[in-house]
Write an enzyme that holds these catalytic residues in place. Structure first.
Site, short mmCIF file in Angstrom:
data_model
loop_
_atom_site.label_atom_id
_atom_site.label_comp_id
_atom_site.label_asym_id
_atom_site.label_seq_id
_atom_site.Cartn_x
_atom_site.Cartn_y
_atom_site.Cartn_z
N ILE A 246 0.89 -1.16 0.00
CA ILE A 246 0.00 0.00 0.00
C ILE A 246 0.93 1.21 0.00
CG2 ILE A 246 -1.79 1.26 1.23
CD1 ILE A 246 -2.74 -1.34 2.42
N PRO A 247 1.09 1.86 -1.15
CA PRO A 247 2.22 2.79 -1.35
C PRO A 247 2.03 4.18 -0.74
CG PRO A 247 0.92 2.68 -3.34
CD PRO A 247 0.30 1.69 -2.38
N CYS A 248 2.01 4.25 0.59
CA CYS A 248 1.90 5.56 1.25
C CYS A 248 3.15 6.40 1.01
CB CYS A 248 1.63 5.39 2.74
SG CYS A 248 2.84 4.42 3.64
N HIS A 249 4.24 5.77 0.55
CA HIS A 249 5.46 6.53 0.26
C HIS A 249 5.27 7.46 -0.94
CE1 HIS A 249 5.71 2.76 -2.10
NE2 HIS A 249 6.27 3.53 -3.03
#
Length: 283
Positions: A246-249
């Site tokens: 889950i690419p919160c970056h």
């Protein structure tokens, strides 16, 4: 004893932190290499093997100026439309990946996961040691942490009443393959998440950000139909239980500053730059 891959990432992380702190002066190859006590040729070779691109180009990828250029190119157009128009999302690893979010039932998570069995294992990734945990339905937790004892304690704190087994299963193996450079052979990955309806909506929205592209908190708020909920979106992103998948970056501040990251701002910059490098290699 650290593996060669872990030691290499540690050196690369030191170099990236130096770049993050000094990007405005555009440090040279010699300056960066000297900072981590390597010869320029050795550093160039090591960095290129790790990122698939030169340190100079990597510096361009993670600079704040690059992020600002994307964000300010057209105030009237969304980042998603911009990404598609430029064609930069065509080789996105996560864009091509099918990831389904399935909320856990109240019964499974009542009293902190009572009667739930969670398998976990450790994985040496491109960006350091990961703990990956899963239920019979999918990945429920994934975090960067070099200290395995602390990683397990953090997992247990998430699910205080669950039963834990150190065992690698197919869900975890498939999740580890996300760092592969061969997009077409990546398997489907299923997530099994504990969260409020709002959190699940935010996390699902993050999955639509193409690899190597960036969005703001405001963009995500509009995406989920709550344009005034940027602060709440930030809180939900900060609660993301599954690193990288889950690419919160990929979410940054509206000013173009990368901002914080649960697993460290240096790692965030490293991931963003690495994804840009993979896109360029695959084009």
């Amino acid at each position: 004893m650290k593996t060669a891959e872990e030691l290499n990432y540690q050196r690369i992380a030191e170099a990236i932190e130096f770049i993050r702190q000094n990007f405005k002066t555009q440090p040279s190859l010699d300056e960066i290499a000297a900072h981590i006590n390597l010869s320029p040729s050795h550093f160039q070779r090591l960095f290129t093997e790790w990122a698939g691109t030169s340190p100079k180009k990597f510096l361009q990828y993670i600079s704040v100026a690059y992020a600002k250029q994307i964000l300010t190119s057209d105030q009237q157009i969304s980042l998603f439309d911009t990404a598609f128009e430029t064609g930069l999302s065509s080789t996105s690893r996560l864009h091509d990946l099918f990831v389904k979010i399935e909320g856990m039932t109240p019964a499974e998570y009542k009293n902190g996961g009572k009667s739930l069995t969670i398998n976990y294992s450790f994985f040496i990734s491109t960006f350091g040691t990961l703990i990956i945990a899963s239920t019979t339905k999918g990945i429920c937790y994934m975090a960067f942490e070099e200290d395995e004892s602390k990683a397990l304690r953090d997992l247990q704190n998430k699910f205080p009443s669950a039963h834990f087994v150190q065992k690698q299963d197919d869900f975890q193996k498939n999740a580890g393959l996300i760092f592969s450079t061969n997009d077409k052979q990546l398997p489907k990955i299923k997530l099994h998440l504990k969260g409020t309806d709002f959190q699940l909506k935010v996390w699902e929205s993050l999955l639509t950000i193409p690899q190597g592209q960036l969005a703001t908190y405001g963009t995500i708020a509009r995406q989920i139909g709550n344009p005034n909920a940027s602060r709440a979106v930030g809180t939900a992103i900060g609660s993301n239980p599954v690193a990288f998948l889950i690419p919160c970056h990929r979410v940054i501040q509206s000013t173009g500053v990368f901002g914080g990251y649960m697993w460290g701002p240096t790692r965030k910059a490293a991931i963003i730059g690495w994804e840009q490098a993979q896109n360029e290699k695959n084009r």
